[in-house]
Scaffold this active site. Structure first.
Site, PDB file in Angstrom:
ATOM      1  N   LYS A 243       7.811 -22.541  23.474  1.00 20.86           N
ATOM      2  CA  LYS A 243       7.664 -21.143  23.928  1.00 20.86           C
ATOM      3  C   LYS A 243       8.461 -20.188  23.040  1.00 20.86           C
ATOM      4  CE  LYS A 243       9.294 -19.996  28.190  1.00 20.86           C
ATOM      5  NZ  LYS A 243      10.291 -18.899  28.175  1.00 20.86           N
ATOM      6  N   SER A 244       9.696 -20.540  22.741  1.00 26.18           N
ATOM      7  CA  SER A 244      10.538 -19.637  21.936  1.00 26.18           C
ATOM      8  C   SER A 244       9.927 -19.411  20.556  1.00 26.18           C
ATOM      9  CB  SER A 244      11.938 -20.240  21.773  1.00 26.18           C
ATOM     10  OG  SER A 244      12.572 -20.326  23.021  1.00 26.18           O
TER      11      SER A 244
ATOM     12  N   GLY B  60      11.416 -12.948  30.010  1.00 27.72           N
ATOM     13  CA  GLY B  60      12.643 -12.336  29.513  1.00 27.72           C
ATOM     14  C   GLY B  60      12.668 -12.264  27.993  1.00 27.72           C
TER      15      GLY B  60
ATOM     16  N   ASP C 235      17.956 -24.256  29.460  1.00 27.92           N
ATOM     17  CA  ASP C 235      16.735 -24.202  30.273  1.00 27.92           C
ATOM     18  C   ASP C 235      16.424 -25.531  30.957  1.00 27.92           C
ATOM     19  OD1 ASP C 235      16.451 -21.584  29.548  1.00 27.92           O
ATOM     20  OD2 ASP C 235      15.084 -22.014  27.889  1.00 27.92           O
TER      21      ASP C 235
ATOM     22  N   LYS D 255      18.500 -16.183  35.250  1.00 27.47           N
ATOM     23  CA  LYS D 255      17.196 -16.584  34.706  1.00 27.47           C
ATOM     24  C   LYS D 255      16.077 -16.076  35.625  1.00 27.47           C
ATOM     25  CE  LYS D 255      19.136 -18.684  31.252  1.00 27.47           C
ATOM     26  NZ  LYS D 255      19.072 -18.087  29.911  1.00 27.47           N
TER      27      LYS D 255
ATOM     28  N   ARG E 137      10.346 -23.261  36.023  1.00 21.44           N
ATOM     29  CA  ARG E 137      11.144 -24.480  35.832  1.00 21.44           C
ATOM     30  C   ARG E 137      11.585 -25.093  37.170  1.00 21.44           C
ATOM     31  NH1 ARG E 137      10.830 -24.800  30.567  1.00 21.44           N
ATOM     32  NH2 ARG E 137      11.139 -22.914  29.353  1.00 21.44           N
TER      33      ARG E 137
HETATM   34  O1  SPQ Z   1      11.841 -15.835  28.426  1.00 20.22           O
HETATM   35  P1  SPQ Z   1      12.662 -16.216  29.604  1.00 20.22           P
HETATM   36  O2  SPQ Z   1      11.982 -15.796  30.869  1.00 20.22           O
HETATM   37  O3  SPQ Z   1      14.069 -15.686  29.543  1.00 20.22           O
HETATM   38  O4  SPQ Z   1      12.718 -17.811  29.600  1.00 20.22           O
HETATM   39  C1  SPQ Z   1      13.746 -18.814  29.659  1.00 20.22           C
HETATM   40  C2  SPQ Z   1      13.042 -20.078  30.268  1.00 20.22           C
HETATM   41  O5  SPQ Z   1      13.625 -20.819  31.068  1.00 20.22           O
HETATM   42  O6  SPQ Z   1      11.915 -20.314  29.867  1.00 20.22           O
HETATM   43  C3  SPQ Z   1      14.969 -18.403  30.484  1.00 20.22           C
HETATM   44  F1  SPQ Z   1      14.780 -18.223  31.703  1.00 20.22           F
HETATM   45  O7  SPQ Z   1      14.164 -19.206  28.337  1.00 20.22           O
HETATM   46  C4  SPQ Z   1      15.006 -18.444  27.469  1.00 20.22           C
HETATM   47  C5  SPQ Z   1      16.350 -19.142  27.300  1.00 20.22           C
HETATM   48  O8  SPQ Z   1      17.009 -19.345  28.528  1.00 20.22           O
HETATM   49  C6  SPQ Z   1      14.315 -18.349  26.131  1.00 20.22           C
HETATM   50  C7  SPQ Z   1      15.217 -17.941  25.016  1.00 20.22           C
HETATM   51  C8  SPQ Z   1      14.642 -17.512  23.725  1.00 20.22           C
HETATM   52  O9  SPQ Z   1      13.469 -17.841  23.429  1.00 20.22           O
HETATM   53  O10 SPQ Z   1      15.386 -16.868  22.943  1.00 20.22           O
HETATM   54  C9  SPQ Z   1      16.595 -17.971  25.129  1.00 20.22           C
HETATM   55  C10 SPQ Z   1      17.294 -18.357  26.377  1.00 20.22           C
HETATM   56  O11 SPQ Z   1      17.720 -17.191  27.055  1.00 20.22           O
HETATM   57  P2  SPQ Z   1      19.179 -16.547  26.803  1.00 20.22           P
HETATM   58  O12 SPQ Z   1      19.273 -15.457  27.837  1.00 20.22           O
HETATM   59  O13 SPQ Z   1      20.155 -17.649  27.026  1.00 20.22           O
HETATM   60  O14 SPQ Z   1      19.210 -16.021  25.445  1.00 20.22           O
END
Ligand code: SPQ
Length: 440
Positions: free
Chosen positions: A24-25, A97, A319, A346, A392
């Site tokens: 996803k990232s 997010g 995650d 989250k 999740r």
């Molecule tokens: O995109 P989203 O909703 O924030 O998704 C999550 C997930 O569990 O799928 C977090 F809830 O992943 C984030 C991850 O926790 C994805 C991410 C990224 O792609 O940069 C970074 C992480 O968030 P953070 O706030 O720690 O930077």
């Protein structure tokens, strides 16, 4: 409104070879970088989940031609860093997010105004962590009084670089500021308290943009360069593989191989933690694909034991904690997690929501301010689990159902489509007795 529920029966065994959907990232970032590059970027292995489609649709709404996705292939006709057009209306980031926080960096550098909206879950998540440092760079962004979406981003007259030390380990904040830095005069320098996923840094380099690394935690970019289109092969998402790593570990008789999984060292905390708990995970055929390390992961059932989770591993497995809590519930002895307050920010409060579900299944799980204490044992009863709009949580309790004490129901499970379309079908293929039901 109709609701999707998952119904899980205990007793499955996970075997064979499967490939979970794309990371996803990396998929989000492939659309962002491809759109802002000069030239045509070809993506394969793209995750066709709702979160990444929100990012894709936002760039389409700003005039980028994007062909696909079709069977994971996307062709992006980049418009260059200054080629985006004002969208006709607000950009809907859905549940994502990553979309909202990274886009706020990009959009702060545009000459036109934009509005970013999200669903009920995203509209509760903290956005000051990005809007405050962006304001220091000269961005003009309004949030609600609580610091949440919708975000109203005013066209900037010009950003300037800052030297910013992140107060929390967050790849989203780091990425947001580096992306804004592409539009800023001078140098934008970010230092993180602990290493977090580095896909943005890798992709900047892959698109030929100068990035300066100072040690493992400080990165800087200067404005005014260009991104050159490239090809991106997205590996399978280790965060999605994690459900099966835990499932095969806790379901007796399991022997499962997960193919082509991204094993970027900033993401592999889940393997390290499971191994500390006694899991039997073999990393096979390691290779590098498009700048990202990839391998096949073979996992066999093994008795797990409770551990104190090293805090250094927390950002590298952030995650995966919901499903790691399921592993802890099935382990012998106590598991203690500290230093993980970020889990409360989250899609849901993942500490509280997981504790509530595990307690409902008869496990002693006690939330703390920054973590949880779980006494491993047997699930005493099936339960009806609330997911709080969190994909999740839904998938973690599907895995818990393997060792459940009766039929187990997960309510509001449709959110799995944000990151893992086809989850139920793949889980059934692997050997989990789960079905999706729609109810009015
Ligand atoms: O995109 P989203 O909703 O924030 O998704 C999550 C997930 O569990 O799928 C977090 F809830 O992943 C984030 C991850 O926790 C994805 C991410 C990224 O792609 O940069 C970074 C992480 O968030 P953070 O706030 O720690 O930077």
């Amino acid at each position: 409104m109709s609701e999707t529920r998952f119904v899980v029966e205990p007793g499955g065994r996970l075997t064979g070879r499967i490939r979970v959907p794309g990371d996803k990232s990396i998929s989000h970032r492939s659309i962002m970088f491809g759109s802002l590059a000069d030239g045509v970027t070809e993506v394969s292995g793209f995750l066709e989940g709702e979160d990444c489609l929100a990012t894709l649709n936002a760039f389409r709404a700003m005039g980028v031609r994007i062909d696909g996705p079709a069977a994971g292939r996307v062709t992006i006709h980049g418009v260059g860093l200054h080629g985006l057009k004002p969208p006709a209306g607000p950009l809907d980031m859905g549940n994502s997010g990553t979309s909202m926080r990274l886009m706020s960096g990009i959009l702060s550098g545009q000459a036109f105004d934009t509005v970013l909206t999200g669903d009920a879950s995203l509209s509760k998540r903290p956005m000051k962590r990005v809007t405050a440092p962006l304001a220091q760079m000269g961005a003009r962004i309004e949030t609600t009084e609580r610091g949440t979406a919708p975000l109203h981003i005013r066209g900037a007259s010009g950003l300037h670089g800052i030297d910013y030390v992140l107060p929390m380990a967050s790849a989203q904040v780091k990425s947001c500021l580096l992306l804004a830095g592409l539009y800023a005069s001078g140098t934008t320098r970010v230092t993180e308290p602990a290493p977090t996923r580095d896909h943005t840094e890798r992709m900047l380099e892959g698109f030929g943009y100068p990035l300066v690394r100072e040690g493992e935690r400080t990165f800087s970019v200067g404005g005014g360069h260009r991104l050159g289109a490239t090809a991106i092969d997205v590996p399978a998402d280790i965060s999605s593989a994690a459900f099966f790593l835990v499932g095969a570990s806790i379901a007796p008789g399991s022997d499962l191989t997960l193919e082509h999984v991204g094993i970027n060292p900033t993401r592999t905390g889940v393997i390290d933690i499971l191994r500390l708990m006694g899991a039997d995970i073999e990393v096979q055929n390691p290779r590098t694909v498009g700048g990202e390390p990839v391998a096949d992961l073979r996992v066999r059932a093994a008795p797990l034991r409770g551990i104190r989770i090293p805090e250094a591993l927390v950002p590298l497995a952030i995650d995966e904690f919901p499903v790691l809590f399921v592993a802890a519930a099935c382990a012998a002895g106590e598991t203690v997690l500290t230093g993980a307050e970020e889990l409360r920010a989250k899609e849901s409060d993942r500490i509280q929501v997981m504790a509530d579900g595990l307690v409902a299944m008869g496990i002693d799980a006690r939330p703390t301010a920054d973590g949880i204490v779980i006494q491993g044992g047997a699930f005493a009863r099936g339960a009806e689990i609330a997911t709080h709009h969190d994909h999740r949580i839904a998938m973690s309790f599907t895995i818990a159902g393997l060792r459940g004490a009766g039929t187990h129901v997960i309510r509001d499970a449709g959110f799995v489509d944000t990151s893992f379309p086809g989850f139920v079908e793949l889980a059934r293929t692997a050997g989990i007795d789960v079905r999706a039901e729609r109810s009015a």
